[in-house]
Design a protein around this motif. Structure first.
Motif, PDB file in Angstrom:
ATOM      1  N   THR A  16      -3.927  -3.292  -7.392  1.00  0.00           N
ATOM      2  CA  THR A  16      -4.119  -1.909  -6.971  1.00  0.00           C
ATOM      3  C   THR A  16      -2.772  -1.202  -7.075  1.00  0.00           C
ATOM      4  O   THR A  16      -1.774  -1.706  -6.574  1.00  0.00           O
ATOM      5  CB  THR A  16      -4.635  -1.841  -5.527  1.00  0.00           C
ATOM      6  N   GLU A  17      -2.755  -0.049  -7.743  1.00  0.00           N
ATOM      7  CA  GLU A  17      -1.533   0.723  -7.917  1.00  0.00           C
ATOM      8  C   GLU A  17      -1.762   2.161  -7.478  1.00  0.00           C
ATOM      9  O   GLU A  17      -2.873   2.663  -7.534  1.00  0.00           O
ATOM     10  CB  GLU A  17      -1.091   0.738  -9.376  1.00  0.00           C
ATOM     11  N   ILE A  18      -0.684   2.809  -7.080  1.00  0.00           N
ATOM     12  CA  ILE A  18      -0.693   4.239  -6.809  1.00  0.00           C
ATOM     13  C   ILE A  18       0.098   4.887  -7.941  1.00  0.00           C
ATOM     14  O   ILE A  18       1.273   4.587  -8.128  1.00  0.00           O
ATOM     15  CB  ILE A  18      -0.033   4.577  -5.446  1.00  0.00           C
ATOM     16  N   LEU A  33       1.033   8.920   1.012  1.00  0.00           N
ATOM     17  CA  LEU A  33       1.697   7.844   1.746  1.00  0.00           C
ATOM     18  C   LEU A  33       3.067   8.292   2.213  1.00  0.00           C
ATOM     19  O   LEU A  33       3.767   9.010   1.491  1.00  0.00           O
ATOM     20  CB  LEU A  33       1.876   6.613   0.848  1.00  0.00           C
ATOM     21  N   ASP A  76       1.327  -2.412   5.429  1.00  0.00           N
ATOM     22  CA  ASP A  76       0.719  -2.581   4.109  1.00  0.00           C
ATOM     23  C   ASP A  76       1.783  -2.303   3.056  1.00  0.00           C
ATOM     24  O   ASP A  76       2.658  -1.449   3.235  1.00  0.00           O
ATOM     25  CB  ASP A  76      -0.438  -1.587   3.909  1.00  0.00           C
ATOM     26  N   TRP A  77       1.691  -3.027   1.929  1.00  0.00           N
ATOM     27  CA  TRP A  77       2.631  -2.865   0.819  1.00  0.00           C
ATOM     28  C   TRP A  77       1.876  -2.269  -0.358  1.00  0.00           C
ATOM     29  O   TRP A  77       0.824  -2.759  -0.739  1.00  0.00           O
ATOM     30  CB  TRP A  77       3.240  -4.209   0.451  1.00  0.00           C
ATOM     31  N   HIS A  78       2.447  -1.212  -0.944  1.00  0.00           N
ATOM     32  CA  HIS A  78       1.804  -0.481  -2.033  1.00  0.00           C
ATOM     33  C   HIS A  78       2.671  -0.524  -3.281  1.00  0.00           C
ATOM     34  O   HIS A  78       3.884  -0.291  -3.201  1.00  0.00           O
ATOM     35  CB  HIS A  78       1.591   0.982  -1.640  1.00  0.00           C
ATOM     36  N   ASN A  79       2.055  -0.798  -4.421  1.00  0.00           N
ATOM     37  CA  ASN A  79       2.735  -0.723  -5.713  1.00  0.00           C
ATOM     38  C   ASN A  79       2.592   0.709  -6.215  1.00  0.00           C
ATOM     39  O   ASN A  79       1.490   1.178  -6.449  1.00  0.00           O
ATOM     40  CB  ASN A  79       2.101  -1.683  -6.722  1.00  0.00           C
ATOM     41  N   ILE A 132      -5.115   6.545  -6.858  1.00  0.00           N
ATOM     42  CA  ILE A 132      -5.229   5.087  -6.787  1.00  0.00           C
ATOM     43  C   ILE A 132      -5.850   4.593  -8.088  1.00  0.00           C
ATOM     44  O   ILE A 132      -6.767   5.213  -8.627  1.00  0.00           O
ATOM     45  CB  ILE A 132      -6.027   4.655  -5.541  1.00  0.00           C
TER      46      ILE A 132
END
Length: 136
Positions: free
Chosen positions: A96-98, A6, A50-53, A80
């Motif tokens: 959902t986490e990275i 990302l 998009d927002w990613h944790n 992921i």
């Protein structure tokens, strides 16, 4: 293979927590945006964010604590992970986490540092000045 890459901007100040024996975990929210465009037939496709944790552990978390702030641009490489839990009403919730394995800071560093730095701060700034990638 489970691999995520990302490039995005940090949406809020990182949340850093410490646990057993001075080990750290950091959580950041990263925004990735696909630019809007117009198709050949004139249809406009809007911009999409998009927002990613993102979860970072140990040394990466300590680097985040010192150097990463809201608005900074980062490259994140990781895996992921999916979690689920039941909320207070008994409804199943999914997260959902990275989990980051690597991070590069893409925001340029300020061109000039304050003149009145202590010698210990100069050591840190000189060690990181002009480098695009911090040693992890």
């Amino acid at each position: 293979m489970n691999k995520v890459m990302l490039i995005g901007n940090v949406g809020k100040e990182p949340d850093i927590r410490y646990y057993e024996a001075d080990q750290a975990v950091a959580q950041i929210v990263l925004a990735t945006t696909e630019r809007g465009y117009t198709l050949s037939n004139g249809t406009k496709v809007p911009e999409h964010t998009d927002w990613h944790n993102v979860i970072l552990w140990k040394n990466l978390a300590k680097v985040v604590e010192k150097y990463v702030h809201k608005g900074d641009k980062l490259y994140i490489e990781g895996r992921i992970r999916y979690k689920s839990y039941d909320d207070q009403q008994g409804k199943r919730k999914y997260v959902t986490e990275i989990w980051a394995d690597n991070m590069e800071m893409l925001t340029p560093k300020p061109a000039s540092a304050p003149a009145a730095e202590s010698s210990s701060q100069e050591g840190v700034s000189n060690a990181t000045a002009g480098k695009d990638k911090l040693p992890f």
